[in-house]
Scaffold this motif. Structure first.
Motif, short mmCIF file in Angstrom:
data_model
loop_
_atom_site.label_atom_id
_atom_site.label_comp_id
_atom_site.label_asym_id
_atom_site.label_seq_id
_atom_site.Cartn_x
_atom_site.Cartn_y
_atom_site.Cartn_z
N THR A 73 0.85 -1.19 0.00
CA THR A 73 0.00 0.00 0.00
C THR A 73 0.89 1.24 0.00
N ILE A 74 0.60 2.15 -0.91
CA ILE A 74 1.35 3.41 -0.97
C ILE A 74 1.05 4.22 0.29
N VAL A 75 2.10 4.60 1.02
CA VAL A 75 1.91 5.41 2.22
C VAL A 75 2.25 6.88 1.97
N SER A 76 3.10 7.15 0.99
CA SER A 76 3.36 8.54 0.60
C SER A 76 3.78 8.59 -0.85
N ALA A 77 3.50 9.74 -1.47
CA ALA A 77 3.84 9.95 -2.88
C ALA A 77 4.16 11.42 -3.05
N GLU A 78 5.28 11.70 -3.73
CA GLU A 78 5.62 13.10 -3.98
C GLU A 78 6.24 13.25 -5.35
N PRO A 79 6.12 14.43 -5.95
CA PRO A 79 6.70 14.66 -7.26
C PRO A 79 8.20 14.44 -7.24
N PHE A 80 8.74 14.04 -8.37
CA PHE A 80 10.19 13.83 -8.52
C PHE A 80 10.64 14.65 -9.73
N PRO A 81 10.61 15.99 -9.62
CA PRO A 81 10.91 16.82 -10.78
C PRO A 81 12.34 16.71 -11.27
N GLU A 82 13.26 16.26 -10.42
CA GLU A 82 14.67 16.14 -10.83
C GLU A 82 14.92 14.94 -11.74
N ALA A 83 14.00 13.99 -11.79
CA ALA A 83 14.20 12.79 -12.62
C ALA A 83 14.26 13.18 -14.10
N ARG A 84 15.05 12.43 -14.87
CA ARG A 84 15.17 12.70 -16.31
C ARG A 84 13.82 12.56 -17.01
#
Length: 123
Positions: A29-40
């Motif tokens: 179960t996903i407990v947290s999710a956040e953007p990853f703007p640094e990813a290619r």
């Protein structure tokens, strides 16, 4: 997600059942999710709870087309939990979250029809 998401990809070569069993796919179960703007490639950083035996693991998932980080906590997902961790920029992705390509090649997450206990293994 790895290469060959194309809809016309041929079937992979036959493998023995032991090769399938070597891939440990679990529900968490996903407990947290956040953007990853640094990813290619646009991605979301996930923390997924796989229950007491495996615990919480991190994953970078290229799922930004169909999913927003704030909508993901509480959702069950499937992931390969026994690949070596991969360093993605400053983020260590510990599991491979699984999905299928839609008609445009964008990732649709894979989850069971009904809730199952976190840590349940695919068989």
């Amino acid at each position: 997600m790895h290469a060959s998401h194309s809809l016309d990809a041929p079937a992979a070569p036959q493998i023995g059942f032991d090769a399938f069993l070597a891939v440990d796919i679990r529900i968490g179960t996903i407990v947290s999710a956040e953007p990853f703007p640094e990813a290619r490639k646009p991605a979301i950083k996930l923390v997924i709870d796989f229950g007491p035996a495996i615990g919480r693991k991190k994953s970078s998932a290229q799922i930004t087309r169909h999913y927003r980080p704030e909508a993901l906590p509480g959702r069950q997902v499937a992931a390969v939990v026994n690949f070596p961790p991969r360093q993605i920029g400053k983020f260590l992705s510990e599991v491979l979250t699984l999905g299928f390509a839609d008609a445009e090649g964008e990732v649709v997450l894979f989850r069971p029809d009904l809730a199952v206990p976190d840590g349940s293994r695919l068989f």
